[in-house]
Design an enzyme around this catalytic site. Structure first.
Site: not given
Length: 277
Positions: A66, A77, A46-48
């Site tokens: 991102f 998070h 979901s995010e990096t």
């Protein structure tokens, strides 16, 4: 391409693989936006995040966040997971139990405690959504009016009548995205309260996230909604659960200090190594 230190951190859990994972590249210097986006698309989380030297006075580090499809100004998070990775790698010390993250929304204050990390929601604002379409895709009873809650990302937030209704919800992802994407929203976060139990679900299909396992900014938006509705007040706190519908079991700690909202939880590193970027 070169080797860059990497962590994958599970957030809002002390038990590996039950929270929400975030990929953290601890050395993002020299990478273009396109390269960062391509790597985030590859991780398919979901995010990096990418850690960079701070450029703002008072910040310990800078981070870019991102999804698989787009850059975010802020997310909950990833903020906690990145802070955990930065502390673990010794890139910052958390002096006096405090850490300051720089991101697109500005400076975010974090508190470092033995039981985990928390951040102060950098901003929030609410506007009522009283059009019928906001409730139509939900397809179940909504208490009061839905709100657009801006916490950096903008979430459509609504309270459902029961935890059972929330847990059983089967939404139309295409209809949801068609509603919120043109309005510039990140997605929808729904919640229900029964006794002392608070349950949350977050959906962002327009960003390639059918359902976020445990969402910090979504929980921050719910907290702002509840504060504005008079459900909570200064000095209150609660723990929200999220993620069981997608095989996780995360817990988000929410605390109110006047008008300030603090979101926290535990983190655990699941992957440690290097990536070629």
């Amino acid at each position: 391409m070169r080797q860059r230190a990497f962590r994958q951190v599970d957030v809002f859990t002390a038990v590996p693989y039950l929270g929400n994972p975030v990929a953290v590249v601890l050395d993002g210097e020299g990478l273009s936006t396109a390269e960062m986006q391509a790597f985030a698309n590859w991780t398919n989380l979901s995010e990096t995040t990418f850690v960079l030297p701070a450029t703002a006075p008072g910040a310990d580090y800078r981070v870019r966040i991102f999804t698989p499809k787009a850059e975010l100004p802020f997310a909950g998070h990833p903020t906690l997971g990145t802070a955990h990775a930065v502390l673990e790698a010794g890139l910052a010390q958390g002096a006096d139990g405090r850490l300051v993250q720089q991101c697109a929304v500005g400076l975010v204050d974090l508190t470092v405690e033995a039981k985990g990390l928390s951040f102060k929601l950098p901003r929030y604002g609410l506007s009522e959504l009283n059009d019928a379409a906001a409730a139509a895709w939900i397809g179940t009873e909504v208490l009061g009016s839905a709100q657009a809650v801006d916490v950096g990302p903008v979430w459509l937030v609504a309270e459902l009548a029961s935890v059972a209704a929330l847990e059983a919800l089967r939404h139309d992802a295409a209809a949801l995205a068609a509603y919120y994407v043109p309005k510039g929203m990140t997605g929808a976060t729904l919640f229900a309260v029964e006794g002392g139990r608070v349950v949350v679900r977050s959906f962002a299909p327009g960003d390639g996230i059918a359902e976020d396992p445990v969402c910090g900014s979504g929980n921050g938006a719910v907290a702002a909604f509840r504060l504005a509705a008079g459900q909570v007040s200064d000095g209150d706190s609660y723990v929200a659960s999220q993620g069981r519908q997608v095989g996780r079991d995360g817990f988000v700690h929410v605390r109110f200090d006047g008008a300030e909202i603090h979101i926290g939880g535990q983190c655990v590193t699941c992957v440690r190594g290097d990536v070629r970027l």
